[in-house]
Design an enzyme around this catalytic site. Sequence first.
Site, PDB file in Angstrom:
ATOM      1  N   ARG A   1      -4.837   5.743  -1.309  1.00 38.08           N
ATOM      2  CA  ARG A   1      -3.594   6.750  -0.542  1.00 38.08           C
ATOM      3  C   ARG A   1      -3.554   8.283  -1.574  1.00 38.08           C
ATOM      4  NH1 ARG A   1       1.226   3.037  -1.890  1.00 38.08           N
ATOM      5  NH2 ARG A   1       0.766   3.329  -4.003  1.00 38.08           N
TER       6      ARG A   1
ATOM      7  N   LYS B   1       2.948  10.138  -0.595  1.00 35.84           N
ATOM      8  CA  LYS B   1       3.591   9.706  -1.912  1.00 35.84           C
ATOM      9  C   LYS B   1       4.198  11.069  -2.239  1.00 35.84           C
ATOM     10  CE  LYS B   1       3.268   5.736  -5.979  1.00 35.84           C
ATOM     11  NZ  LYS B   1       4.699   5.329  -5.741  1.00 35.84           N
TER      12      LYS B   1
ATOM     13  N   GLU C   1      12.906   0.894   3.977  1.00 35.60           N
ATOM     14  CA  GLU C   1      12.498   0.161   2.663  1.00 35.60           C
ATOM     15  C   GLU C   1      13.472   0.333   1.924  1.00 35.60           C
ATOM     16  OE1 GLU C   1       8.824   2.011   0.890  1.00 35.60           O
ATOM     17  OE2 GLU C   1       9.099   3.766   2.754  1.00 35.60           O
TER      18      GLU C   1
HETATM   19  N1  PLP Z   1       7.561   2.721  -1.441  1.00 32.65           N
HETATM   20  C1  PLP Z   1       7.708   3.345  -2.473  1.00 32.65           C
HETATM   21  C2  PLP Z   1       9.028   4.636  -1.752  1.00 32.65           C
HETATM   22  C3  PLP Z   1       7.219   4.029  -3.254  1.00 32.65           C
HETATM   23  O1  PLP Z   1       7.175   4.935  -4.346  1.00 32.65           O
HETATM   24  C4  PLP Z   1       6.934   3.144  -3.717  1.00 32.65           C
HETATM   25  C5  PLP Z   1       5.481   1.952  -5.481  1.00 32.65           C
HETATM   26  O2  PLP Z   1       4.775   3.472  -5.170  1.00 32.65           O
HETATM   27  C6  PLP Z   1       6.112   1.441  -2.824  1.00 32.65           C
HETATM   28  C7  PLP Z   1       6.695   1.187  -2.098  1.00 32.65           C
HETATM   29  C8  PLP Z   1       5.334   0.649  -3.119  1.00 32.65           C
HETATM   30  O3  PLP Z   1       4.159   1.199  -2.789  1.00 32.65           O
HETATM   31  P1  PLP Z   1       2.739  -0.004  -4.066  1.00 32.65           P
HETATM   32  O4  PLP Z   1       3.223  -2.292  -3.963  1.00 32.65           O
HETATM   33  O5  PLP Z   1       1.330   0.026  -3.257  1.00 32.65           O
HETATM   34  O6  PLP Z   1       3.435  -0.279  -5.334  1.00 32.65           O
HETATM   35  C1  COI Z   2       5.772   2.728  -8.374  1.00 36.84           C
HETATM   36  O1  COI Z   2       5.858   1.604  -7.407  1.00 36.84           O
HETATM   37  O2  COI Z   2       4.511   2.446  -8.714  1.00 36.84           O
HETATM   38  C2  COI Z   2       6.485   3.777  -7.589  1.00 36.84           C
HETATM   39  O3  COI Z   2       5.608   4.921  -7.417  1.00 36.84           O
HETATM   40  C3  COI Z   2       7.534   3.722  -8.002  1.00 36.84           C
HETATM   41  C4  COI Z   2       8.644   4.474  -8.550  1.00 36.84           C
HETATM   42  C5  COI Z   2       8.417   4.979 -10.194  1.00 36.84           C
HETATM   43  C6  COI Z   2       8.759   5.514  -8.403  1.00 36.84           C
END
Ligand code: PLP
Ligand code: COI
Length: 338
Positions: free
Chosen positions: A80, A183, A219
Site C-alpha cells: 500500500r 494513505k 468510510e
Molecule cells: N481508512 C482510513 C482513512 C484509515 O486511515 C485507516 C487506517 O489505516 C483505515 C481505513 C484502516 O486501514 P487498515 O485496516 O489498513 O489499518
Molecule cells: C491506522 O489505523 O493505522 C491509522 O492510520 C489510523 C489513524 C491513526 C490515522
Amino acid sequence: MENIDWKQFGFGYTKTDYNVRCHFRDGKWGQLEISSSDQVNVHIAATGLHYGQQAFEGLKAFKGPDGKVRVFRMDENAKRMQSSSHGIMMAEMPIDLFEEAVIKTIKLNERWIPPYESGASLYIRPVLFGNGAQVGVNPAPEYTFAIFVMPVGPYFKEGFKPTDYVIYREYDRAAPQGTGTIKVGGNYASSLRGGTRAHKEGFSAVLFLDAKEKKYIDECGPANFFGIKDNTYVTPKSNSILPSITNKSLCQIAEDMGMTVDRRKVTVEELADFTEAGACGTAAVISPIRKIVDADNNVDYFYGDEAGKTSLKLYETLRGIQYGTVEDKHNWNTIIEF
Ligand code: PLP
Ligand code: COI
C-alpha cells in the site's frame, strides 16, 4: 518493561528507544540508519512540506501468550505504501526493504512491546516524504523514509464498547477521482474540521459519504465501515476510500465463518437495514457502532448499547490470530526472531 503501566496507553505519542530512517538519493535507496532522536532533517523547500508529497502507514505487532512477537500482514502495508507513492509520484520503496525496516525497528525497541496480558500492542508508523529542494510543482529529487514504534491501547477510548458516529454533508475527505484510495496526509488534513466538530459534539468520528452524490457510505474517519445483516458482511465499494487491510482480513474471516461477503455501494438509507455496524482499521481494530446520526436530516440509525454477536466473533477471531491464540491459516503473521 520495568514498572511501566501498560494500561495507560491510548494513541498518544510515546518516545521509544530507536527509530530507523532510509534516504532515496541519486535514483537509489541507501542503507537503513538507526537513530535515537525523534527529530528528522527536512529541507526548507521539501515537497513534503509544501506540496503534500507525503504518505504514511500504520501496522501493529503483538506479543502472544506463547511469548512470540507477531507482525500482522506487513507485506500488505508495504504494497500500500508503494501504491501511495505511485499515486503522488514518490520513489517506491522495495517490499523487502520496507519489511526489513519494520523488523529492525521492532527489534531495537523490544522492551517497548506490551505483554500479552495488557491487551496493548506495538504500533508501527512508517512515513515517506519528498525531501530536497524543489520549488516548482514537480516531484522531489530525494525522499526520506522514517519509521518509529510506540506502545498503544485503544484508538477510541471506549475500546470495544459501541460509540456514536455522525454524517455531515458539508465535509469531504477526498475527491471522487482523487487521493482517497491512498494513505496520504492530505486526506487526513481534509478530515480535521469535520472530525474535530464530531468530537466536540460527542461522536467518535464522521461517517463520510461519497463526495460526488452524497448518496453512498464511504468510510468512518480513520477506519472503514461494515454492516451486518442476515449473515452477510456488507462493506462499501468506493473509489474514494482507503483499502483497509483490517477490512480485507475481516472479509476473509467472515467467509471462513460461513458468512456471505458483499462489497458494494451502500446507500445512506440502507443503514436502517443493518442489525450491527462497526468501524474497522489497524488503530480502531473493530469499534462497534452504537448509533449513526444523520445530522443534516435529523435521522438516527441505532444498533445497540452492546456489541452484536457477529461483531464480537469477528473481533475475537481477528485478535486471536494477531496474538497467536487462533490458527493463522492464511499466513498473515510474521514471527519476529530475537
Ligand atoms: N481508512 C482510513 C482513512 C484509515 O486511515 C485507516 C487506517 O489505516 C483505515 C481505513 C484502516 O486501514 P487498515 O485496516 O489498513 O489499518
Ligand atoms: C491506522 O489505523 O493505522 C491509522 O492510520 C489510523 C489513524 C491513526 C490515522
